[in-house]
Design a protein around this motif. Sequence first.
Motif, PDB file in Angstrom:
ATOM      1  N   GLU A  85     -16.139  -9.346  -5.710  1.00 28.42           N
ATOM      2  CA  GLU A  85     -14.715  -9.823  -6.548  1.00 28.42           C
ATOM      3  C   GLU A  85     -14.359 -10.630  -6.684  1.00 28.42           C
ATOM      4  OE1 GLU A  85     -11.621  -6.812  -4.991  1.00 28.42           O
ATOM      5  OE2 GLU A  85     -10.774  -7.697  -6.203  1.00 28.42           O
ATOM      6  N   TYR A 114      -6.254  -5.696 -15.031  1.00 31.29           N
ATOM      7  CA  TYR A 114      -5.941  -7.378 -15.864  1.00 31.29           C
ATOM      8  C   TYR A 114      -5.887  -7.991 -17.014  1.00 31.29           C
ATOM      9  CZ  TYR A 114      -5.515  -8.104  -9.723  1.00 31.29           C
ATOM     10  OH  TYR A 114      -5.947  -8.024  -8.722  1.00 31.29           O
ATOM     11  N   LYS A 140     -10.218   3.423 -12.480  1.00 35.11           N
ATOM     12  CA  LYS A 140     -10.541   2.007 -12.748  1.00 35.11           C
ATOM     13  C   LYS A 140     -10.837   1.003 -13.209  1.00 35.11           C
ATOM     14  CE  LYS A 140     -11.431   0.317  -7.503  1.00 35.11           C
ATOM     15  NZ  LYS A 140     -10.923  -0.305  -6.529  1.00 35.11           N
ATOM     16  N   HIS A 141     -10.882   0.146 -13.606  1.00 31.41           N
ATOM     17  CA  HIS A 141      -9.946  -1.004 -14.393  1.00 31.41           C
ATOM     18  C   HIS A 141      -9.917  -0.571 -15.556  1.00 31.41           C
ATOM     19  CE1 HIS A 141     -11.764  -2.508 -10.785  1.00 31.41           C
ATOM     20  NE2 HIS A 141     -10.963  -2.638 -10.277  1.00 31.41           N
ATOM     21  N   ASP A 153      -7.963   1.413  -0.899  1.00 32.20           N
ATOM     22  CA  ASP A 153      -9.101   1.346  -1.311  1.00 32.20           C
ATOM     23  C   ASP A 153      -9.656   1.768  -0.563  1.00 32.20           C
ATOM     24  OD1 ASP A 153      -8.626  -1.114  -3.618  1.00 32.20           O
ATOM     25  OD2 ASP A 153      -7.767  -2.354  -2.528  1.00 32.20           O
ATOM     26  N   SER A 187     -12.127  -5.966  -2.078  1.00 32.42           N
ATOM     27  CA  SER A 187     -10.946  -5.327  -2.290  1.00 32.42           C
ATOM     28  C   SER A 187     -11.701  -3.903  -1.416  1.00 32.42           C
ATOM     29  CB  SER A 187     -10.550  -4.959  -3.000  1.00 32.42           C
ATOM     30  OG  SER A 187     -10.658  -4.219  -4.233  1.00 32.42           O
ATOM     31  N   MET A 216      -5.601   3.543 -12.695  1.00 29.10           N
ATOM     32  CA  MET A 216      -5.292   1.534 -12.203  1.00 29.10           C
ATOM     33  C   MET A 216      -6.029   0.522 -14.031  1.00 29.10           C
ATOM     34  SD  MET A 216      -6.835  -0.778  -9.200  1.00 29.10           S
ATOM     35  CE  MET A 216      -6.580  -0.014  -8.410  1.00 29.10           C
ATOM     36  N   ARG A 266     -10.376   1.350   2.837  1.00 31.29           N
ATOM     37  CA  ARG A 266     -10.253   0.501   3.444  1.00 31.29           C
ATOM     38  C   ARG A 266      -8.279   0.141   3.941  1.00 31.29           C
ATOM     39  NH1 ARG A 266      -8.288  -4.687   2.490  1.00 31.29           N
ATOM     40  NH2 ARG A 266      -7.618  -4.453  -0.219  1.00 31.29           N
ATOM     41  N   TRP A 286       1.146  -1.153   0.056  1.00 33.22           N
ATOM     42  CA  TRP A 286      -0.037  -0.270   0.096  1.00 33.22           C
ATOM     43  C   TRP A 286       0.789   1.340  -0.233  1.00 33.22           C
ATOM     44  CZ3 TRP A 286      -4.068  -2.054  -1.749  1.00 33.22           C
ATOM     45  CH2 TRP A 286      -5.110  -3.322  -0.643  1.00 33.22           C
ATOM     46  N   LEU A 312      -8.219   3.738  -3.930  1.00 29.44           N
ATOM     47  CA  LEU A 312      -7.794   3.593  -5.076  1.00 29.44           C
ATOM     48  C   LEU A 312      -9.858   3.471  -5.712  1.00 29.44           C
ATOM     49  CD1 LEU A 312      -5.382   1.358  -3.932  1.00 29.44           C
ATOM     50  CD2 LEU A 312      -5.204   2.734  -5.648  1.00 29.44           C
ATOM     51  N   ARG A 350      -9.986 -13.358 -14.566  1.00 29.54           N
ATOM     52  CA  ARG A 350     -10.371 -11.496 -15.073  1.00 29.54           C
ATOM     53  C   ARG A 350      -8.680 -11.658 -15.235  1.00 29.54           C
ATOM     54  NH1 ARG A 350     -10.308  -8.145  -9.417  1.00 29.54           N
ATOM     55  NH2 ARG A 350      -9.659 -10.149  -8.035  1.00 29.54           N
ATOM     56  N   ARG A 353     -18.649  -7.994  -9.811  1.00 25.23           N
ATOM     57  CA  ARG A 353     -18.268  -6.432  -9.479  1.00 25.23           C
ATOM     58  C   ARG A 353     -19.253  -5.848  -9.150  1.00 25.23           C
ATOM     59  NH1 ARG A 353     -11.576  -5.520  -8.939  1.00 25.23           N
ATOM     60  NH2 ARG A 353     -12.094  -4.443  -6.850  1.00 25.23           N
ATOM     61  N   ASP A 401      -3.409  -2.900 -11.881  1.00 29.39           N
ATOM     62  CA  ASP A 401      -3.920  -3.513 -10.777  1.00 29.39           C
ATOM     63  C   ASP A 401      -3.496  -4.558  -9.959  1.00 29.39           C
ATOM     64  OD1 ASP A 401      -6.450  -4.639  -9.093  1.00 29.39           O
ATOM     65  OD2 ASP A 401      -7.107  -4.969 -10.505  1.00 29.39           O
ATOM     66  N   TRP A 402      -3.853  -5.076  -8.794  1.00 27.47           N
ATOM     67  CA  TRP A 402      -2.154  -5.552  -7.665  1.00 27.47           C
ATOM     68  C   TRP A 402      -2.230  -6.931  -8.687  1.00 27.47           C
ATOM     69  CZ3 TRP A 402      -2.877  -0.979  -6.742  1.00 27.47           C
ATOM     70  CH2 TRP A 402      -2.768  -0.540  -5.532  1.00 27.47           C
TER      71      TRP A 402
HETATM   72  C1  BGC Z   1      -8.688  -5.112  -7.449  1.00 23.35           C
HETATM   73  C2  BGC Z   1      -8.608  -3.868  -7.216  1.00 23.35           C
HETATM   74  C3  BGC Z   1      -7.859  -3.419  -6.015  1.00 23.35           C
HETATM   75  C4  BGC Z   1      -7.234  -3.591  -5.535  1.00 23.35           C
HETATM   76  C5  BGC Z   1      -6.394  -3.697  -4.380  1.00 23.35           C
HETATM   77  C6  BGC Z   1      -7.451  -6.165  -6.580  1.00 23.35           C
HETATM   78  O1  BGC Z   1      -7.152  -6.977  -6.593  1.00 23.35           O
HETATM   79  O2  BGC Z   1      -8.824  -5.169  -8.588  1.00 23.35           O
HETATM   80  O3  BGC Z   1      -9.811  -3.272  -7.630  1.00 23.35           O
HETATM   81  O4  BGC Z   1      -7.690  -1.931  -5.906  1.00 23.35           O
HETATM   82  O5  BGC Z   1      -6.638  -5.482  -5.277  1.00 23.35           O
HETATM   83  O6  BGC Z   1      -6.998  -4.495  -3.370  1.00 23.35           O
END
Ligand code: BGC
Length: 808
Positions: A418, A198, A151-152, A43, A350, A195, A49, A26, A104, A162, A118, A230-231
């Motif tokens: 998600e 994927y 995003k995304h 997030d 997330s 962002m 979050r 983060w 995010l 995804r 989502r 994206d992560w």
């Molecule tokens: C999600 C993103 C999120 C990121 C960080 C990813 O899996 O697709 O929307 O911001 O994780 O948690």
Amino acid sequence: MENIKNLISKMTLEEKASLCSGADFWHIKGIERLGIPSIMITDGPHGLRKQEGDTAELGLENSVPATCFPTASSLAATWNRDLIFEVGQALAEECKQEKVSILLGPGANIKRSPLCGRNFEYFSEDPYLSGQIAKSHINGVQSLGIGTSLKHYAANNQEYRRMTINAVIDERALREIYLAGFEIAVKEAQPWTLMGAYNRVNGIYACEHPDQLCKILKEEWGHDGFVMTDWGAMNERVDALEAGLELEMPGPSAGNDIKIVEAVKNGKLDEAILDEAVTRILKIIAKAEETLTDDFKYDPQAHHALARSAASEGVVLLKNNDSLLPLNKDTKVALIGEMAKTPRYQGAGSSLIQPTQIDNIYDEIVKITGEEKITFTPGYTVKGIEVNEELIEEAVKSSKDADIVVICAGLPDSYEAEGLDRDHMRMPESHNKLIDAITKAHSKVIVVLSNGSPVEMPWIDQVEGILEGYLGGQAGAGAIADVLYGIINPSGKLAETFPKRLEDNASSEYFPSGPKTVEYRESIFVGYRFFNSVDKDVLFPFGFGLSYTTFEYKNLKLKQNKISDQESLEVSLKVKNSGKTTGKEIVQLYVSPVSSKVFRSKIELKGFDKVELKPGEEKEISITLDRRAFAYYNTEISDWYVESGDYKILVGSSSIDIRLEDQISIESTQKNIPIAEKDKIPAYMNISKSGKFGQVDFEKLIGYSLPNNQVIKNEAFTMNTPLGDMEASFIGRQLGKMMEKQIEELVKADPDGATALMMKSMIKGMPLRTLLMMGGDRLNREMLEGLLQMINGKFFKGLFALIKAGRS
Ligand code: BGC
């Protein structure tokens, strides 16, 4: 921070490369010796979050308390730009208190199908509405010096596979539907960051897509911030950097940083590209630095109140026979359904917020009526999907003495998360059976829904009223109580179509799809664009929502009746509250080309306004339409183009309730513009109600043969092979089992928990390379490459490489 050019001149090549991956899950790295601070990004989108504790690991369920504002599904239904701006500011205040520099979100992906797991995090099936709301959200957050990450980007419309799925989309659908919302938000709100998604788009990973990142986002739209992955979305680091992807998340990613350094040293990567990326990242860090030291404390009560008023504007009154609603305080109400006491107010993944407080519908109603007027029975268990006859019987009994029954129903947690698409559009049997049983025993039944996307309603004709509450955040329950009792006059409207049945959607046969590709065969005919173009009946149309008052539309005026494609058109009209209660109306403006040489949707939303009117009050509304309101994306000239001809201007209260109509004639200044054959394919010019689009036509539309959609036997495994596709390899199988075992532990701890279900469903679709993200410090790229060799049958060679890399 000092001047960015100076800073870059003082950096080593290694330092520059290292800034291109995060410090941990983060944080973006800083460089202490140069006074560059590390900043936090987290997030999102409808609350903060901020993970508590170790940020080197992913922790989905342990974050600091924050206000859970209504989810995007609910915010979008408000159609209220100012309100969303305010919510954005409140989100920024929470970021300020927690020293978070970038939030995010928002998510501006199009709801291609009601099934996407989502959808609750996204705004609409319509790009204009999506873009307008995203813009307000971003402007709100950024007005207080906190950044956003839109995003995304882009075409991440299904959760199934995804991380590797290849979205096969024609250019017009991409431009007119899937990019258009992002375009509005970028051009009109300049999000600090975006962002990258994927998935792949037409064969290329979104995070290394030169067309999408460089050409469209940066050059055409003028985005001046940076793009992060994206992560775990990084595929080939150097390709991504060249394509315009600046930051890899999460970090650190020492292996990829080295790749950048090596590419510069051996001349494969122009150092100027790296410098440009670092400049973009530093510009944002510099912006963030301006607010980093501010001491700020937000007011949780004020934010809770804002969350409530936002949620109340997102409640959509879908049905109200004989004006049964609003309820009278003295009415005896049987409140039924566990969701009245255990609210469903957000989705899993997330975006999961630890709320500062949670209201429930029962308590909020009792605050209005007093306890004696309300009885409560659960009717089903909170996670229960199976029918519970005992609870139903008890609920039926409780309804007998009541004047009115209010049933709280919808989708349980495990249906919307998600990483997990729904495979049907039904509510659980436990909820449907309950409604059915109650309506057989009582004639006055109101259903209150809590869900993040459309559901089928087999009981629709048996109930007298329906309130769509969406996932309204921590204060959503109060909003529902306020609307039920008329303290608030409902003013939300659907930002998506509620089809009668899943198979009515044009995308239904092609969603979700995989394992390798998803074909967007319906092209631009998403949501109401399909239903309206073929006049197909729906349960509730896009833009629909009732009020406790009535509105009259009149005096539609077009300032001009003939314009050139370079001029704007000014439209005005009057709306009057013709009922007895103060209320808000969402006035919608649709444009409809009278005829066209290319395939077009019958109508497209191009403007809207929300106005509050007292009984008898009248207001004038003005909407300006620029050339884009009439244009389609001409693939021959690769540009937006307005055909000469007549266009209807339709103003209404929903996409099928058009109250006023006029026509404008437009003369194009671009003469002799060619039209590509693919823009006028007969099957798309004359689409049928069946919503079927054949392979031959679709191939003509995309301009290439459909890519393979099957896992090929004996194909060599790569870093992009999903863990679930390695069954043919002994080591691959063991790896898969190991991962599944870890997930099973999670599931065991909370069998119906949405987070565990999400992980379980995602794991098979995760490509091998994502183990790097999950492995933290324990795994590096070379070790993973060794493991890949082992999976591919080169056991000893791979093992040797793995051990060697592990030691270094
Ligand atoms: C999600 C993103 C999120 C990121 C960080 C990813 O899996 O697709 O929307 O911001 O994780 O948690």
